[in-house]
Structures are given as C-alpha cells and as structure tokens.
Design an enzyme around this catalytic site. Structure first.
Site, PDB file in Angstrom:
ATOM      1  N   ASN A   7       0.879  -1.167   0.000  1.00 30.96           N
ATOM      2  CA  ASN A   7       0.000   0.000   0.000  1.00 30.96           C
ATOM      3  C   ASN A   7       0.922   1.224   0.000  1.00 30.96           C
ATOM      4  O   ASN A   7       1.488   1.575   1.033  1.00 30.96           O
ATOM      5  CB  ASN A   7      -0.871  -0.055   1.259  1.00 30.96           C
ATOM      6  CG  ASN A   7      -1.865   1.097   1.332  1.00 30.96           C
ATOM      7  OD1 ASN A   7      -1.866   1.989   0.477  1.00 30.96           O
ATOM      8  ND2 ASN A   7      -2.695   1.080   2.355  1.00 30.96           N
ATOM      9  N   ARG A  69      -2.708  -2.058  -3.351  1.00 27.81           N
ATOM     10  CA  ARG A  69      -3.899  -1.281  -3.106  1.00 27.81           C
ATOM     11  C   ARG A  69      -3.837  -0.023  -3.965  1.00 27.81           C
ATOM     12  O   ARG A  69      -2.865   0.721  -3.917  1.00 27.81           O
ATOM     13  CB  ARG A  69      -3.937  -0.865  -1.646  1.00 27.81           C
ATOM     14  CG  ARG A  69      -5.238  -0.266  -1.282  1.00 27.81           C
ATOM     15  CD  ARG A  69      -5.123   0.971  -0.468  1.00 27.81           C
ATOM     16  NE  ARG A  69      -6.398   1.180   0.175  1.00 27.81           N
ATOM     17  CZ  ARG A  69      -6.622   0.872   1.436  1.00 27.81           C
ATOM     18  NH1 ARG A  69      -5.665   0.418   2.191  1.00 27.81           N
ATOM     19  NH2 ARG A  69      -7.814   1.064   1.932  1.00 27.81           N
ATOM     20  N   HIS A 158     -12.986   3.164   0.507  1.00 25.04           N
ATOM     21  CA  HIS A 158     -12.953   2.165   1.593  1.00 25.04           C
ATOM     22  C   HIS A 158     -13.611   0.849   1.169  1.00 25.04           C
ATOM     23  O   HIS A 158     -14.058   0.069   2.018  1.00 25.04           O
ATOM     24  CB  HIS A 158     -13.701   2.664   2.853  1.00 25.04           C
ATOM     25  CG  HIS A 158     -13.039   3.783   3.580  1.00 25.04           C
ATOM     26  ND1 HIS A 158     -13.752   4.792   4.200  1.00 25.04           N
ATOM     27  CD2 HIS A 158     -11.737   4.066   3.787  1.00 25.04           C
ATOM     28  CE1 HIS A 158     -12.915   5.647   4.768  1.00 25.04           C
ATOM     29  NE2 HIS A 158     -11.680   5.234   4.528  1.00 25.04           N
ATOM     30  N   ARG A 219     -11.303  15.838   7.836  1.00 25.96           N
ATOM     31  CA  ARG A 219     -12.126  16.227   6.683  1.00 25.96           C
ATOM     32  C   ARG A 219     -13.540  16.568   7.140  1.00 25.96           C
ATOM     33  O   ARG A 219     -14.080  15.931   8.041  1.00 25.96           O
ATOM     34  CB  ARG A 219     -12.207  15.090   5.662  1.00 25.96           C
ATOM     35  CG  ARG A 219     -10.924  14.877   4.913  1.00 25.96           C
ATOM     36  CD  ARG A 219     -11.125  13.847   3.797  1.00 25.96           C
ATOM     37  NE  ARG A 219      -9.930  13.052   3.665  1.00 25.96           N
ATOM     38  CZ  ARG A 219      -9.904  11.716   3.656  1.00 25.96           C
ATOM     39  NH1 ARG A 219     -11.005  11.015   3.744  1.00 25.96           N
ATOM     40  NH2 ARG A 219      -8.758  11.104   3.547  1.00 25.96           N
ATOM     41  N   GLU A 360      -7.861  -5.166   5.698  1.00 27.23           N
ATOM     42  CA  GLU A 360      -7.777  -4.800   4.284  1.00 27.23           C
ATOM     43  C   GLU A 360      -6.695  -5.606   3.562  1.00 27.23           C
ATOM     44  O   GLU A 360      -6.886  -6.001   2.419  1.00 27.23           O
ATOM     45  CB  GLU A 360      -7.532  -3.290   4.166  1.00 27.23           C
ATOM     46  CG  GLU A 360      -8.776  -2.520   4.632  1.00 27.23           C
ATOM     47  CD  GLU A 360      -8.571  -1.019   4.777  1.00 27.23           C
ATOM     48  OE1 GLU A 360      -7.894  -0.625   5.745  1.00 27.23           O
ATOM     49  OE2 GLU A 360      -9.069  -0.265   3.941  1.00 27.23           O
TER      50      GLU A 360
END
Ligand code: ADP
Length: 373
Positions: A7, A69, A158, A219, A360
């Site tokens: 990743n 990823r 996600h 965010r 993940e």
C-alpha cells in the site's frame, strides 16, 4: 499461496507478507520516503528494496503474487486487475480523479514490478466494491455533460474494508450474505458508511472524492458548496486554502481542536464544549446516514462497526445505537463495553450490531488469489 500486499502512499509504503487465509509473516511500514532524513529511502524503489531485504532476512520464499492497493479505479477498473502495460496506462488515466493518491500507488507498482519481476502483480481498487451503486445513488443532479465528459459521479471509497467486514459479518451471523441487508461503518481517520444489500454495495457516503459524507478526523464531510463560493468570492480566501482547510483542518480537528477521538472523548467528559459539539455533529450525521440506508434497503438486518473508532469507541457505538432506536437497534451496554476484537453487541431482538476488525490486507490477498489462482 503467499502474497505480498503493498500500500504505497506519497511518502510511505506499507507491506504485509501473508499466506492467503493464514499467517502474516511480517507487516512493516516504511516512512519518510524521499525526505531529507538519515535512513529515509530516496524513493519508492529504495523502499521496495527494503521490503525485499526483509523477505530475504526472514528466509521467506519470493511471494507467489504481489497485491497493490490502488485508491481509485475510475469508472472502468471495477475488478482486481493483473498489472500489465495496459492496466498501468488505465490506472495512469485515472490520476486526474485522484491526484493525491494514484501517483503514489503507481510509483509503488512500478518499483515492485522491477523488484519482483517474475510474479504476477494485481491492482485492487478501493472504489471497485461500489461499482454496483445504481444510478440513483451514483449520479449527482448536475449537468449531464459533467458526468459524460468529466467523470463527475459518486465513486465511493474504503471498498476493500466494506467488502471484507460485510462478508465477515455474514459468517459471524451464520447466514448467507445474499439474505442480509447490512450497513457497514468504517470509522477511522477517514470515515464512510456503506449500504450492503445482499452482498452488493448500493449506497455509500463518500462520493466523487473522499471529502463527502461523514465527519472525519480532519475532513469536513458534507458541506454545501456555496460555502466555498462565499469564502473565495466574499471573504477573499484562496481556493487552495479552502480546499486544504476542508481536507486537513476540518472534521473533529476543526470542531474540537484534535483529530484523535480519544482526546475528543476525554475532553468532552471534562465538559469541553468544542469536544461535545464535535461528538454531537459526528453522531448526528452517522445516525442520519445509517437510517437513510436502512430505509433504502427496506430494512436493516445488521449494523457493522469497523476501523479505529468503530472497533474501539464504545461511546460512539452506544450513541449511534441510541439514535437508531426507531429501527429497533438496541446495543447491549455490557457487551458494548467489553468489546475486544470481533463481537456481537446487540440486545438480541432487533438488527444485529457487530464489531468486526477490518483486514484490508487479508482482503486484498484473497482478491489477488481469486484473480491469479
Ligand atoms: P486510519 O484511517 O488512519 O487507518 P484508524 O482506523 O486507526 O485510522 O482510526 C483512527 C481513529 O480511531 C482516531 O480517531 C483514534 O482516536 C480512534 N481510536 C483509536 N483507539 C481508540 C479508542 N480506544 N477509543 C476511541 N477512539 C479510538
């Protein structure tokens, strides 16, 4: 099958070497890539060399495949894709949609293909799980040409995490996914919820980019775009400044002064107004999204919490559960407080409420095995 999952971020590379469905041989994060610091790798190629060195040191065989990823697959890359020159070009073509993420992912892929030249490389996209969003959920009500000529639609993110926890939740409940209407809540620094209707994503709270939807660490989540016009035109802020503030200085940080929910919770307990407000806004929005998704699916069989906050904040789970009482959701206080890893925390007579630690890397490895196996 042994898979190395990579990743790559702009200045970091996370690597996990694992047996599909089995043991993790190692997990490492290399940071400060390209920074002017002692021991900092010069570039992604140097970082991948470090991973290769660890494979050697541990006496591990070369992995059977490498999984990457990739944040954004755009409208067309909707399944795990074996990386060849054509796939690289396709990922490159999506860079304008994800200028902060895809270039780093590509740098990781290029470096890893050079270092592990003889094994297949597979790109797994964070957007792909949401390719099943129906037009009613993925279209914005904007001029059609924005969609057809400029790719303006909701993509969602996600997806690797939502796919994994939905599947795992069905296993925990002992029921086929095809029977279940689930809402999965990935609540980390980034946050999104997903309506998983009988195994398919039918709605999700992030949109064209990862700024839409829930209140996150830094965010803002949903904001009327009029705010941007106002700040730029009337208040003299630069567009870049507003963009940076919405991405990096908003959310929990903006309201409470910290993007770490642990701080926010402890300050709220001490009576800090900003921290209380941040929790209120976050929970308010979460409850609204989950309720809307349950309505859209015609019911809710299970609510699944995952990622840092979902796995560890009993307070957020309890408050979200309380907010969804109308849907029959009831969180058992003792079970909720005792969560340590995977757990079922509902009081038994309404929708199931689960905590499922996300995985993940494991999900990427599984998808890689399915693709090349
Ligand atoms: P990322 O999206 O960066 O992978 P994580 O999934 O690790 O983030 O989630 C980070 C968030 O989880 C932070 O807001 C952190 O405060 C929160 N968190 C972690 N542990 C706890 C805890 N014990 N109680 C409340 N919040 C927690």
């Amino acid at each position: 099958m042994r898979v190395l999952v990579l990743n790559a971020g702009s200045s970091s590379l996370k690597a996990q070497y694992l047996e599909v469905g089995g043991e993790v041989a190692f997990d490492l994060t290399i940071e400060r890539i390209g920074e002017d610091a002692p021991d900092a790798p010069a570039d992604h190629a140097a970082a991948v060399e470090q991973v290769l060195a660890v494979v050697d040191e541990r006496g591990l065989p070369v992995p059977d495949a490498v999984g990457h990823r990739v944040v954004h697959g755009g409208p067309d890359l909707t399944a795990p894709t074996v990386v060849d020159d054509e796939a690289l070009a396709a990922i490159e073509a999506v860079v304008p949609l994800a200028p902060l993420h895809n270039p780093a992912n590509l740098a990781g892929i290029r470096a890893a293909r050079a270092a592990f030249a003889d094994v297949p490389h597979v790109a797994v996209f964070d957007t792909a799980f949401h390719a099943t969003l129906p037009p009613a959920a993925h279209r914005y009500a904007v001029p059609t040409a924005w969609f057809s000529d400029h790719g303006v639609r909701r993509y969602g993110f996600h997806g690797i995490s939502h796919a994994y926890v939905a599947r795992r939740a069905a296993e925990v409940l002992g029921r086929p996914q095809e029977e279940l209407r689930l809402v999965t809540a990935h609540l980390g620094n980034g946050q999104s919820v997903c309506a998983v209707d009988r195994g398919r994503s039918v709605d999700t709270s992030m949109g064209f980019g990862p700024l839409e939807g829930l209140v996150m660490g830094t965010r803002s989540g949903d904001v009327d775009p009029t705010v941007v016009f106002h700040l730029v035109r009337e208040e003299g802020m630069a567009l870049d400044e507003v963009e940076t503030a919405l991405n990096r200085r908003s959310g929990l940080l903006g309201l409470a002064g910290s993007n770490d929910l642990r701080d926010v919770e402890s300050r709220a307990a001490d009576g800090d107004e900003g921290a209380r407000l941040a929790l209120d806004v976050m929970v308010h929005r979460l409850v609204g999204y989950v309720a809307a998704y349950a309505t859209r699916m015609g019911g809710l069989d299970g609510l699944v919490f995952t990622a840092g906050i979902g796995e560890h904040s009993a307070l957020v789970r309890r408050r979200v559960g309380d907010g969804l009482a109308l849907l029959g959701v009831r969180v058992d206080p003792a079970a909720n407080d005792a969560v340590d890893g995977e757990a079922r925390i509902d009081a038994g007579d309404g929708p199931a409420v689960l905590v499922v630690p996300t995985d993940e890397e494991g999900e990427i490895a599984r998808q890689v095995a399915e693709t090349v196996g």
